[in-house]
Scaffold this motif. Structure first.
Motif: not given
Length: 257
Positions: A29-34
């Motif tokens: 989910v963090i990499e999707k945000s980035l």
């Protein structure tokens, strides 16, 4: 530019931190945000260490490299804008390109919360382990010093671990009680796969009179996983803090914990 982020998350709905096939993870989910911030370009993050399914973190440091010129507070707001509510970025630092969240870490602190009442409050169920049987607090406390210092923790490591060197140093281990919740805090230079949960499970056995505290010494010497206790539940475990070889970063982390 290398950016260091400090992440807090409720691990209840995630299959651990590290990306896993066919499961949702915190890293995902963090990499999707980035990726959204970087206009569809993939961004790989590096973590201070993995946490298992259902495990939480007060502070999980992560870093990534970027071509975007965004200030520190801007990174906090931008990443949080695309994250679910159970994952939050608490702070950000622009760091040297040679800084690494895992390789520059000196120590980690974990907290384990154990409910020893017959029933668990439903609002706490995802954030404590549960042991509704006899639990002698004083006997549990007497176990802690036996883990301090440098030991081979083979007996307290999951058999699935591929790490060959299982020697670790525990620098601090405390216990306190708040109502029906027993709170353990353990610090060391590193932890093996499931090590904290197995240590807690073994202490629970002593507190439940399954064997005397002195048996822990024998378990350590034997280097045999089958002799130690069962893993305590994942829900009670929190990565609390990571210490670095950089005092400015350490002071910043202290403001977040």
């Amino acid at each position: 530019m290398r950016v260091l982020l400090f992440c807090r998350y409720d691990g209840s709905n995630y299959f651990g931190f590290q990306i896993q096939p066919n499961h949702i993870t915190v890293q995902e989910v963090i990499e999707k945000s980035l990726k959204k911030i970087h206009k569809g370009n993939d961004v790989k993050i590096h973590m201070s260490g993995r946490t298992d399914s259902g495990v939480h973190a007060y502070i999980q440091p992560i870093h990534f490299d970027t071509y975007l010129n965004i200030n520190e507070s801007g990174w906090v707001d931008s990443v949080n804008a695309y994250l679910p509510k159970d994952v939050r970025i608490l702070g950000a630092k622009i760091v040297d390109d040679n800084f690494h969240v895992r390789f520059n870490s000196l120590a980690k602190t974990y907290e384990y919360r154990l409910c020893i009442s017959k029933n668990v409050d439903p609002f706490l169920a995802n954030y404590v382990g549960h042991f509704p049987y006899n639990f002698d607090y004083n006997k549990a406390e007497e176990c802690l010093n036996l883990f301090l210092g440098t030991h081979d923790f083979t007996s307290f490591c999951s058999k699935n671990s591929s790490i060959e060197n299982k020697i670790r140093t525990i620098t601090n281990f405390t216990i306190k009680k708040e109502g029906d919740i027993v709170i353990f805090e353990i610090s060391g230079d590193g932890f093996l796969y499931n090590m904290v949960r197995i240590i807690i499970g073994t202490i629970i056995n002593v507190a439940n009179n399954k064997y005397p505290k002195e048996y822990i010494v024998d378990i350590l010497k034997a280097k045999d996983r089958s002799l130690a206790g069962k893993r305590a539940e994942a829900s009670g475990l929190f990565l609390k803090k990571v210490k670095y070889d950089n005092e400015n970063i350490n002071k910043f982390i202290d403001t977040l914990v």
